[in-house]
Design a protein around this motif. Sequence first.
Motif, PDB file in Angstrom:
ATOM      1  N   LYS A 106       0.845  -1.223   0.000  1.00 35.97           N
ATOM      2  CA  LYS A 106       0.000   0.000   0.000  1.00 35.97           C
ATOM      3  C   LYS A 106       0.863   1.249   0.000  1.00 35.97           C
ATOM      4  O   LYS A 106       0.563   2.219  -0.701  1.00 35.97           O
ATOM      5  CB  LYS A 106      -0.868   0.032   1.276  1.00 35.97           C
ATOM      6  CG  LYS A 106      -2.215  -0.587   1.100  1.00 35.97           C
ATOM      7  CD  LYS A 106      -3.161  -0.193   2.245  1.00 35.97           C
ATOM      8  CE  LYS A 106      -4.324  -1.150   2.253  1.00 35.97           C
ATOM      9  NZ  LYS A 106      -4.404  -1.958   3.463  1.00 35.97           N
ATOM     10  N   HIS A 134       2.507   1.708  -3.407  1.00 34.73           N
ATOM     11  CA  HIS A 134       1.583   1.970  -4.524  1.00 34.73           C
ATOM     12  C   HIS A 134       0.218   2.446  -4.061  1.00 34.73           C
ATOM     13  O   HIS A 134      -0.803   1.776  -4.301  1.00 34.73           O
ATOM     14  CB  HIS A 134       1.427   0.711  -5.389  1.00 34.73           C
ATOM     15  CG  HIS A 134       2.706   0.309  -6.017  1.00 34.73           C
ATOM     16  ND1 HIS A 134       3.328   1.068  -6.986  1.00 34.73           N
ATOM     17  CD2 HIS A 134       3.527  -0.740  -5.772  1.00 34.73           C
ATOM     18  CE1 HIS A 134       4.469   0.493  -7.319  1.00 34.73           C
ATOM     19  NE2 HIS A 134       4.610  -0.594  -6.595  1.00 34.73           N
ATOM     20  N   GLU A 176      -1.567   4.495  -5.333  1.00 32.96           N
ATOM     21  CA  GLU A 176      -2.426   4.789  -6.493  1.00 32.96           C
ATOM     22  C   GLU A 176      -3.311   3.601  -6.888  1.00 32.96           C
ATOM     23  O   GLU A 176      -4.271   3.750  -7.625  1.00 32.96           O
ATOM     24  CB  GLU A 176      -1.580   5.274  -7.686  1.00 32.96           C
ATOM     25  CG  GLU A 176      -0.665   4.237  -8.348  1.00 32.96           C
ATOM     26  CD  GLU A 176       0.691   4.012  -7.634  1.00 32.96           C
ATOM     27  OE1 GLU A 176       0.808   4.338  -6.440  1.00 32.96           O
ATOM     28  OE2 GLU A 176       1.600   3.471  -8.285  1.00 32.96           O
ATOM     29  N   TYR A 177      -2.968   2.399  -6.398  1.00 33.81           N
ATOM     30  CA  TYR A 177      -3.794   1.227  -6.734  1.00 33.81           C
ATOM     31  C   TYR A 177      -4.754   0.890  -5.595  1.00 33.81           C
ATOM     32  O   TYR A 177      -4.426   1.041  -4.428  1.00 33.81           O
ATOM     33  CB  TYR A 177      -2.914   0.002  -7.033  1.00 33.81           C
ATOM     34  CG  TYR A 177      -2.167   0.146  -8.320  1.00 33.81           C
ATOM     35  CD1 TYR A 177      -2.823  -0.005  -9.539  1.00 33.81           C
ATOM     36  CD2 TYR A 177      -0.815   0.469  -8.330  1.00 33.81           C
ATOM     37  CE1 TYR A 177      -2.140   0.147 -10.730  1.00 33.81           C
ATOM     38  CE2 TYR A 177      -0.123   0.628  -9.519  1.00 33.81           C
ATOM     39  CZ  TYR A 177      -0.786   0.464 -10.713  1.00 33.81           C
ATOM     40  OH  TYR A 177      -0.129   0.615 -11.895  1.00 33.81           O
ATOM     41  N   GLU A 178      -5.924   0.401  -5.987  1.00 39.87           N
ATOM     42  CA  GLU A 178      -6.979   0.116  -5.028  1.00 39.87           C
ATOM     43  C   GLU A 178      -6.594  -1.004  -4.056  1.00 39.87           C
ATOM     44  O   GLU A 178      -6.919  -0.967  -2.879  1.00 39.87           O
ATOM     45  CB  GLU A 178      -8.205  -0.314  -5.824  1.00 39.87           C
ATOM     46  CG  GLU A 178      -9.501  -0.097  -5.119  1.00 39.87           C
ATOM     47  CD  GLU A 178     -10.659  -0.359  -6.083  1.00 39.87           C
ATOM     48  OE1 GLU A 178     -11.711  -0.760  -5.598  1.00 39.87           O
ATOM     49  OE2 GLU A 178     -10.462  -0.190  -7.313  1.00 39.87           O
ATOM     50  N   ASP A 179      -5.930  -2.007  -4.566  1.00 48.81           N
ATOM     51  CA  ASP A 179      -5.529  -3.131  -3.710  1.00 48.81           C
ATOM     52  C   ASP A 179      -4.314  -3.829  -4.323  1.00 48.81           C
ATOM     53  O   ASP A 179      -3.839  -3.452  -5.397  1.00 48.81           O
ATOM     54  CB  ASP A 179      -6.702  -4.106  -3.499  1.00 48.81           C
ATOM     55  CG  ASP A 179      -7.347  -4.525  -4.811  1.00 48.81           C
ATOM     56  OD1 ASP A 179      -6.605  -4.735  -5.794  1.00 48.81           O
ATOM     57  OD2 ASP A 179      -8.592  -4.646  -4.870  1.00 48.81           O
ATOM     58  N   SER A 201      -4.629  -5.405  -7.834  1.00 50.45           N
ATOM     59  CA  SER A 201      -4.717  -4.414  -8.916  1.00 50.45           C
ATOM     60  C   SER A 201      -3.344  -4.024  -9.451  1.00 50.45           C
ATOM     61  O   SER A 201      -3.218  -3.625 -10.612  1.00 50.45           O
ATOM     62  CB  SER A 201      -5.430  -3.150  -8.440  1.00 50.45           C
ATOM     63  OG  SER A 201      -6.735  -3.472  -8.069  1.00 50.45           O
ATOM     64  N   VAL A 202      -2.314  -4.110  -8.617  1.00 53.23           N
ATOM     65  CA  VAL A 202      -0.968  -3.781  -9.095  1.00 53.23           C
ATOM     66  C   VAL A 202      -0.561  -4.807 -10.162  1.00 53.23           C
ATOM     67  O   VAL A 202      -0.151  -4.456 -11.276  1.00 53.23           O
ATOM     68  CB  VAL A 202       0.059  -3.769  -7.934  1.00 53.23           C
ATOM     69  CG1 VAL A 202       1.415  -3.289  -8.444  1.00 53.23           C
ATOM     70  CG2 VAL A 202      -0.430  -2.932  -6.765  1.00 53.23           C
ATOM     71  N   ASP A 222      -2.575  -6.790 -11.775  1.00 49.68           N
ATOM     72  CA  ASP A 222      -3.579  -6.766 -12.839  1.00 49.68           C
ATOM     73  C   ASP A 222      -3.259  -5.657 -13.849  1.00 49.68           C
ATOM     74  O   ASP A 222      -3.294  -5.880 -15.062  1.00 49.68           O
ATOM     75  CB  ASP A 222      -4.957  -6.511 -12.188  1.00 49.68           C
ATOM     76  CG  ASP A 222      -6.082  -7.162 -12.956  1.00 49.68           C
ATOM     77  OD1 ASP A 222      -5.809  -7.874 -13.953  1.00 49.68           O
ATOM     78  OD2 ASP A 222      -7.254  -6.947 -12.575  1.00 49.68           O
ATOM     79  N   ALA A 223      -2.889  -4.491 -13.330  1.00 55.90           N
ATOM     80  CA  ALA A 223      -2.575  -3.345 -14.210  1.00 55.90           C
ATOM     81  C   ALA A 223      -1.358  -3.660 -15.076  1.00 55.90           C
ATOM     82  O   ALA A 223      -1.194  -3.108 -16.156  1.00 55.90           O
ATOM     83  CB  ALA A 223      -2.322  -2.105 -13.364  1.00 55.90           C
ATOM     84  N   CYS A 224      -0.493  -4.547 -14.596  1.00 57.91           N
ATOM     85  CA  CYS A 224       0.706  -4.929 -15.362  1.00 57.91           C
ATOM     86  C   CYS A 224       0.443  -6.143 -16.260  1.00 57.91           C
ATOM     87  O   CYS A 224       1.388  -6.735 -16.806  1.00 57.91           O
ATOM     88  CB  CYS A 224       1.861  -5.226 -14.413  1.00 57.91           C
ATOM     89  SG  CYS A 224       2.369  -3.821 -13.431  1.00 57.91           S
ATOM     90  N   GLU A 266     -11.022  -8.605  -4.509  1.00 57.47           N
ATOM     91  CA  GLU A 266      -9.890  -9.322  -5.123  1.00 57.47           C
ATOM     92  C   GLU A 266     -10.306 -10.758  -5.483  1.00 57.47           C
ATOM     93  O   GLU A 266      -9.946 -11.270  -6.551  1.00 57.47           O
ATOM     94  CB  GLU A 266      -8.695  -9.339  -4.161  1.00 57.47           C
ATOM     95  CG  GLU A 266      -8.004  -7.973  -4.062  1.00 57.47           C
ATOM     96  CD  GLU A 266      -6.911  -7.937  -3.001  1.00 57.47           C
ATOM     97  OE1 GLU A 266      -5.801  -7.458  -3.297  1.00 57.47           O
ATOM     98  OE2 GLU A 266      -7.178  -8.378  -1.859  1.00 57.47           O
TER      99      GLU A 266
END
Length: 414
Positions: free
Chosen positions: A226, A229, A231-234, A237-238, A240-242, A261
């Motif tokens: 947290k 990052h 900027e990410y919800e959970d 998501s880190v 997932d965004a990648c 999640e």
Amino acid sequence: MLIKGNIIHTMTKDAFEILRNGYIYIKNERIEEIGKDLNEKYPDEKVEDYTNQLIIPSFTDLHFHAVQYGNLGIGLDEQLLDWLNHYTFKEERKFEDLDYAEVVFRAALEHVIQSGTTRIVFFSSIHEKATKLLMDLCEAYHITAFVGKVNMDRNAPEYLLEETESSYQGTLRLLEHSEHVKGIITPRFVPSCTINLMEKLGSLASLGYPVQTHISENLNEIDWVKSLHPEYEDYLSVYDACQLIGPKTILAHCVYCTDQEIKRIKETGAFVAHCPTANLNLTSGIMDVKKYLDEGIQIGFGTDVGAGQTPSIRQVMVHAIQVSKVNQMKYPERKRISFSEAFYMATKGGGQYFGKSGSFEKGYSADFLVIKKDPLCEIRKMTLIEELQRFIYAGDNQKIDKVYNRGRLLHSNH
Ligand code: GUN
Ligand code: FE
């Protein structure tokens, strides 16, 4: 080839299929048929006769750090982040040395096979040569495996830190290997990998290559993610965004995943490696495994050696059932898992990651264990399920008579 014995497997998580002194007909390394009296139907086939012995699918281990095998049982008073810094990273450094690596890998592989596991997903270290050696050894031992060179380009001791580009290139070089031993993209966990590195690896994953990583194992780890990052919800998501989350992704631990999640894991078809032994050893927490099963998430077991102290999925099964009972005692609204659910996870649940494996359905890989006869089971006139329960709970590796993978005998215990 025909195999005769007391055949037990779980096609679904809620029920055992049982065939007393039946036959498995194996053709081209796969199950062609199971049934009674197949010796009459296929009179020319060679019969391996294990009359009155249990025959079960071999085990699948979705999460094992081959480079931590030398550390089994050591340093388990610590929690995750201290354990990594005080014990694990120091051990992984040694895999620069291929002679050391070979000794550890051979010992680990022999112990894995003796424990009845024939399909496994390995973390190696950051070292490309040691990782390639582990792949070659998996091939030589005839197990079915995914092997990942670990990626780490931040927050590690200098001696384990990689340049982003060379970390990526090392992974790329090892992705293709053979039909039965494959490379797998292995970002260690978010704190060890820059977004730049994870995006590069994600571009490979989106081509269809497999991925494994850790997620939400320990509360301090989650706080760290947290703070790195916000900027990410959970946590998920880190990744997932990648582009690291998909049907060929294995997420180890998931102790503290949120409902959101879990929903996303379900949507993507990612696999979860449940590692109850390691979660106990590192005082990480109680994972609500029944919830994942009831959601229909793809889930199997990981020994998580060396945070887990045993390469035996049989023992991990028992830990999983016991932890799920503690979970129910602590939170009465939660549910425990049953014996058949745990057996399913140990065989077909994890086996699905490898395609058709982990049960005796037509077309499935002929991967199975023959269990020794137990004189007490005969005298007590146990049912076959009771015999299986006795083996799983109270057995040991000496009770495994034979280990087969893809129709080939890997290990015999005399
Ligand atoms: N999280 C990041 N690295 C590791 C590891 O080596 N073992 C476990 N259990 N968790 C981790
Ligand atoms: Fe792990």
